[in-house]
Design a protein around this motif. Structure first.
Motif, PDB file in Angstrom:
ATOM      1  N   LEU A  50      -0.460   2.464   5.062  1.00 50.98           N
ATOM      2  CA  LEU A  50      -1.370   2.793   3.965  1.00 50.98           C
ATOM      3  C   LEU A  50      -1.583   1.614   3.032  1.00 50.98           C
ATOM      4  CD1 LEU A  50      -0.022   6.378   3.260  1.00 50.98           C
ATOM      5  CD2 LEU A  50      -2.357   5.825   3.980  1.00 50.98           C
ATOM      6  N   TRP A  51      -0.509   0.897   2.685  1.00 50.06           N
ATOM      7  CA  TRP A  51      -0.664  -0.271   1.807  1.00 50.06           C
ATOM      8  C   TRP A  51      -1.485  -1.370   2.468  1.00 50.06           C
ATOM      9  CZ3 TRP A  51       5.146   0.555   0.882  1.00 50.06           C
ATOM     10  CH2 TRP A  51       5.342   1.402  -0.215  1.00 50.06           C
ATOM     11  N   ASP A  52      -1.467  -1.421   3.792  1.00 53.38           N
ATOM     12  CA  ASP A  52      -2.243  -2.429   4.524  1.00 53.38           C
ATOM     13  C   ASP A  52      -3.623  -1.929   4.920  1.00 53.38           C
ATOM     14  OD1 ASP A  52      -0.289  -4.368   4.410  1.00 53.38           O
ATOM     15  OD2 ASP A  52       0.528  -3.947   6.400  1.00 53.38           O
ATOM     16  N   SER A  53      -3.970  -0.691   4.538  1.00 53.91           N
ATOM     17  CA  SER A  53      -5.219  -0.115   5.036  1.00 53.91           C
ATOM     18  C   SER A  53      -6.463  -0.765   4.422  1.00 53.91           C
ATOM     19  CB  SER A  53      -5.239   1.407   4.825  1.00 53.91           C
ATOM     20  OG  SER A  53      -5.173   1.743   3.447  1.00 53.91           O
ATOM     21  N   TRP A  54      -6.285  -1.514   3.346  1.00 56.12           N
ATOM     22  CA  TRP A  54      -7.360  -2.344   2.805  1.00 56.12           C
ATOM     23  C   TRP A  54      -7.011  -3.807   3.094  1.00 56.12           C
ATOM     24  CZ3 TRP A  54     -10.928  -1.075  -1.601  1.00 56.12           C
ATOM     25  CH2 TRP A  54     -11.022   0.308  -1.848  1.00 56.12           C
ATOM     26  N   GLU A  55      -7.946  -4.564   3.637  1.00 55.22           N
ATOM     27  CA  GLU A  55      -7.760  -6.008   3.676  1.00 55.22           C
ATOM     28  C   GLU A  55      -7.927  -6.561   2.267  1.00 55.22           C
ATOM     29  OE1 GLU A  55      -9.956  -8.071   6.712  1.00 55.22           O
ATOM     30  OE2 GLU A  55      -9.771  -6.386   8.116  1.00 55.22           O
ATOM     31  N   ASP A  56      -7.326  -7.728   2.020  1.00 53.88           N
ATOM     32  CA  ASP A  56      -7.353  -8.286   0.665  1.00 53.88           C
ATOM     33  C   ASP A  56      -8.772  -8.544   0.166  1.00 53.88           C
ATOM     34  OD1 ASP A  56      -4.576  -8.438  -0.020  1.00 53.88           O
ATOM     35  OD2 ASP A  56      -4.349 -10.084   1.385  1.00 53.88           O
ATOM     36  N   ASP A  57      -9.684  -8.871   1.070  1.00 52.02           N
ATOM     37  CA  ASP A  57     -11.053  -9.195   0.659  1.00 52.02           C
ATOM     38  C   ASP A  57     -12.039  -8.086   1.005  1.00 52.02           C
ATOM     39  OD1 ASP A  57     -10.891  -9.538   3.371  1.00 52.02           O
ATOM     40  OD2 ASP A  57     -11.895 -11.493   3.424  1.00 52.02           O
ATOM     41  N   ALA A  58     -11.546  -6.843   1.042  1.00 51.75           N
ATOM     42  CA  ALA A  58     -12.438  -5.714   1.356  1.00 51.75           C
ATOM     43  C   ALA A  58     -13.481  -5.496   0.272  1.00 51.75           C
ATOM     44  CB  ALA A  58     -11.621  -4.440   1.561  1.00 51.75           C
TER      45      ALA A  58
END
Length: 447
Positions: free
Chosen positions: A161-169
């Motif tokens: 879940l914490w990785d479900s967004w990329e940093d540059d989403a």
């Protein structure tokens, strides 16, 4: 060459860790629900350049109301308030994998990490005890091994879940009318033994990637879990030799799990009772012990040892026929520590209660600031600790005294920082890298 320095965590518990602390004239019996009390403590710890502060928690009412201040503010809520009152110090909250769901808890920790600018940490516990179980519709606590199996899957889901967004989403392209890139969102679509979680988190990836992962179990299951996941471990040992053995074992297990042993920090608890002379420190310790109400303490000890009420006698040693550690489904490592302490030193129940009154099995050390600094340095330099969980017996005075008198001695010896410096996040303070997003890590080549 990088100089190895201590990590110090302030473990804050209402009026102090000693069970009789609330009875002293200086103590406020209502401090446990006073936000300003915690703000002042957090600022004191920050003045001492501590790495972090820590709040314990459990989903049940601890102890009898007669014994000591009971009940506690929910730690993630409290730490969010403290985040706005501090600038540098890390904020570690205890939360149970047994009585939470991964989605909600991952969202709460992500929110705290964003609000604090990357200072959140999670003390991962599996929660022993039938009292907590009955608050969640269970007749008895789950078995020890099952709690850890659930915890492992819980954490795997939280990491997804914490990785479900990329940093540059987040694109934020006003001209094109595009706020974010859906191609950089990765729903977990997890279906396992304990959890089924489909969608991505509704909070962006945080400054740290995910919070510092802390663990406090020292049983075999607990150490296996720590070697796989933990980045800091709160532990309890009574002797240097025991601490060295635990330290070496955990570092070895971490290496065998394929991780860098330097990326797991071992922080034993210490309850420092300070005085300007050793005699003054011993006298302060005796004042606290004299205020213990033994009826309460005996009942709590019988509960820990899984004995019927009325079994223990104050002026006799523990019974010879205690249940074996393997039969304990509750706090197994603490059970083993207490029994070993009592057996090794042939303590009567009265003396054992006195030893446990300050730190519930953590090392209690009464002495001058110089002697406390000596003890910390010995454990740190002789392979027993990467730092310490500082557990003042009385608050706020115990934390004030440690910051005013022990921290300067540690700094003078080159063991501890004099200022926070440019490192902003809690991970950076602990010398840990920001984790890569698992959805972007290249798969290993097939051999």
């Amino acid at each position: 060459m990088t100089v190895r320095r201590l990590h110090l965590n302030a473990f804050l518990m209402n009026t102090g860790h000693h069970e009789a602390s609330w009875r002293l004239p200086e103590s406020d019996p209502y401090a446990h629900v006073d936000l300003q009390h915690y703000v002042n403590l957090a600022r004191t710890a920050e003045r001492g350049t501590f790495d972090s502060l820590f709040l314990a928690d459990g989903p049940q009412l601890w102890s009898s109301l007669a014994q000591r201040p009971a009940g506690a503010l929910e730690p993630l809520t409290l730490l969010t308030a403290l985040a706005t009152a501090t600038e540098h110090i890390g904020l570690i909250a205890t939360a149970s994998t047994s009585y939470n769901s991964p989605y909600n808890l991952a969202r709460k920790f992500a929110s705290l990490d964003i609000i604090s600018g990357g200072r959140a940490g999670w003390n991962i516990v599996t929660t022993a005890g039938a009292e907590a179980a009955r608050n969640f519709g269970l007749d008895a606590e789950p078995a020890h091994a099952e709690r850890y199996a659930r915890a492992a899957e819980f954490l795997d889901v939280a990491l997804k879940l914490w990785d479900s967004w990329e940093d540059d989403a987040i694109v934020a392209d006003k001209a094109a009318g595009v706020w974010g890139d859906d191609g950089k969102i990765h729903p977990p679509r997890h279906r396992g033994t304990y959890f089924s979680v489909a969608g991505a988190l509704n909070v962006p990836r945080t400054p740290q990637g995910y919070p510092l992962l802390v663990q406090a179990g020292s049983s075999e299951d607990g150490k296996a879990f720590a070697a796989r996941y933990a980045e800091a471990v709160f532990t309890a040992q009574q002797t240097l030799a025991d601490a060295q053995a635990f330290y070496a074992d955990l570092k070895s297990r971490t290496a065998r799990a394929g991780r860098d042993p330097g990326h797991i920090k071992v922080l034993p608890g210490i309850v420092p009772v300070l005085g300007s002379t050793e005699a003054e420190a011993r006298a302060a310790e005796q004042v606290l012990e004299d205020h213990i109400v033994h009826d309460h303490s005996v009942a709590r000890l019988e509960n820990l040892l899984q004995l019927p009420a009325g079994t223990l006698e104050l002026d006799r040693e523990l019974p010879a026929d205690l249940p074996p550690e393997s039969a304990v489904e509750g706090a197994r490592s603490r059970y083993a520590l207490v029994v070993e302490l009592a057996r090794r030193e042939r303590l009567t129940v009265r003396r054992l209660i006195g030893r446990l009154g300050g730190g519930r099995g953590h090392l209690t050390f009464a002495g001058t600031p110089e002697q406390v600094a000596d003890q910390i340095e010995i454990w740190f330099t002789q392979g027993a600790a990467d730092g310490f969980n500082i557990m003042p017996p009385v608050l706020p005075s115990g934390l004030d005294a440690f910051v005013e008198h022990v921290v300067p001695r540690l700094r003078a010896r080159g063991l501890f920082r004099t200022e926070y410096g440019p490192r902003r996040t809690l991970r950076e303070r602990y010398g840990l890298p920001r984790p890569a997003n698992q959805y972007l890590t290249p798969a290993p080549a097939l051999v």
